[in-house]
Design an enzyme around this catalytic site. Structure first.
Site, short mmCIF file in Angstrom:
data_model
loop_
_atom_site.label_atom_id
_atom_site.label_comp_id
_atom_site.label_asym_id
_atom_site.label_seq_id
_atom_site.Cartn_x
_atom_site.Cartn_y
_atom_site.Cartn_z
N TYR A 43 0.80 -1.23 0.00
CA TYR A 43 0.00 0.00 0.00
C TYR A 43 0.83 1.28 0.00
CZ TYR A 43 -3.65 -3.33 1.21
OH TYR A 43 -4.51 -4.40 1.20
N HIS A 48 -4.82 6.17 -0.80
CA HIS A 48 -5.42 6.01 0.52
C HIS A 48 -4.40 6.22 1.65
CE1 HIS A 48 -9.34 5.37 1.95
NE2 HIS A 48 -9.30 4.09 2.26
N TYR A 93 -5.00 -1.22 9.64
CA TYR A 93 -5.66 -1.04 8.36
C TYR A 93 -6.71 0.06 8.52
CZ TYR A 93 -3.10 -4.99 6.51
OH TYR A 93 -2.08 -5.81 6.10
N ASN A 95 -9.83 0.86 7.86
CA ASN A 95 -11.19 0.80 8.39
C ASN A 95 -11.28 0.60 9.89
OD1 ASN A 95 -11.87 1.07 5.72
ND2 ASN A 95 -12.85 -0.93 5.52
N ASN A 141 -14.27 5.64 5.67
CA ASN A 141 -14.40 4.57 6.65
C ASN A 141 -13.41 4.69 7.81
OD1 ASN A 141 -16.54 3.28 5.35
ND2 ASN A 141 -15.16 2.11 4.03
#
Length: 240
Positions: A43, A48, A93, A95, A141
């Site tokens: 990532y 994000h 993570y 969320n 989120n």
């Protein structure tokens, strides 16, 4: 014999001086600056992970090593604008970001106004920056999780615009990598976001908003008139 008795008392009831020191440590941090993202190389440099990238810039500028694992996050402490800060990159993570920040806020007794959260926003054009004193999580989120676990939405936040997904699925879009470079609008926005965080600590949120919020682009007159014509007549009176 005396030492043995004292040791037993400390084990049973705790060392009050040690407890006092722990309480002092918990209250020492004036600000918690949390950048949101997803952990792991997969990532890195994705849309994000704008929050992680802003924290990286701040860490580099102020010589803060964000390399300790505490409260389900990578953390590092130092000073920005003379204030003791804790830089945070939750490792839960995106969320579940609130699981980490909820723990941190409670452990260090951080007031809402001293928690600064930095994250990406699809509703803001690419390279634009928005600072807000408080507000709902919107559709993000990670922010929903934080509001839920912190129990408040009255904390300031810095949003890095990554633009809309267009024809791409939004999940593919936010997890897509971006090429960062000196002339890239997102790279410039990351630097500006770090400037904004520093300003928020040194001069307050209101001044930071005036100095660093990207002005909203005015819509052409024809486009405005067309939108007004398309609105139901009953709703005209509610237009601000």
């Amino acid at each position: 014999m005396v030492q043995s008795v004292l040791s037993l008392i400390n084990r049973l009831f705790g060392d009050s001086s040690s407890n006092d020191q722990q309480e002092t440590d918990r209250e020492e941090y004036m600000y918690v600056i949390a950048g949101l993202g997803n952990p792991g190389k997969k990532y890195e440099n994705t849309r994000h992970n704008m929050g992680f990238l802003v924290v990286d810039v701040l860490a580099d500028r102020f010589g803060i090593n964000v390399n300790k694992i505490k409260h389900k996050a990578l953390v590092g402490d130092g000073r920005i604008a003379g204030e003791k800060v804790l830089l945070v990159k939750p490792q839960t993570y995106m969320n579940l970001s609130g699981e980490s920040l909820g723990e941190i806020v409670r452990y260090y007794n951080i007031p809402d106004e001293n928690l600064i959260v930095v994250y990406d926003d699809m509703d803001i054009e690419t390279g634009a920056l928005r600072i807000r004193k408080k507000g709902s999580a919107g559709g993000h989120n990670g922010m929903k999780s934080i509001v839920s676990h912190v129990g408040s939405d009255l904390f300031p936040r810095v949003r890095v615009g990554i633009g809309g997904s267009g024809n791409l699925d939004w999940k593919d879009f936010v997890l897509g990598k971006v090429k960062l470079g000196a002339d890239d609008p997102i790279s410039k926005c990351i630097e500006k976001a770090a400037d904004a965080v520093e300003c928020m600590i040194a001069e307050g949120v209101d001044i930071a908003m005036n100095k660093h919020n990207t002005p909203k682009k005015k819509k052409p007159k024809k486009e405005k008139e067309q939108e007004k014509e398309e609105l139901p007549q009953a709703e005209d009176k509610n237009i601000e």
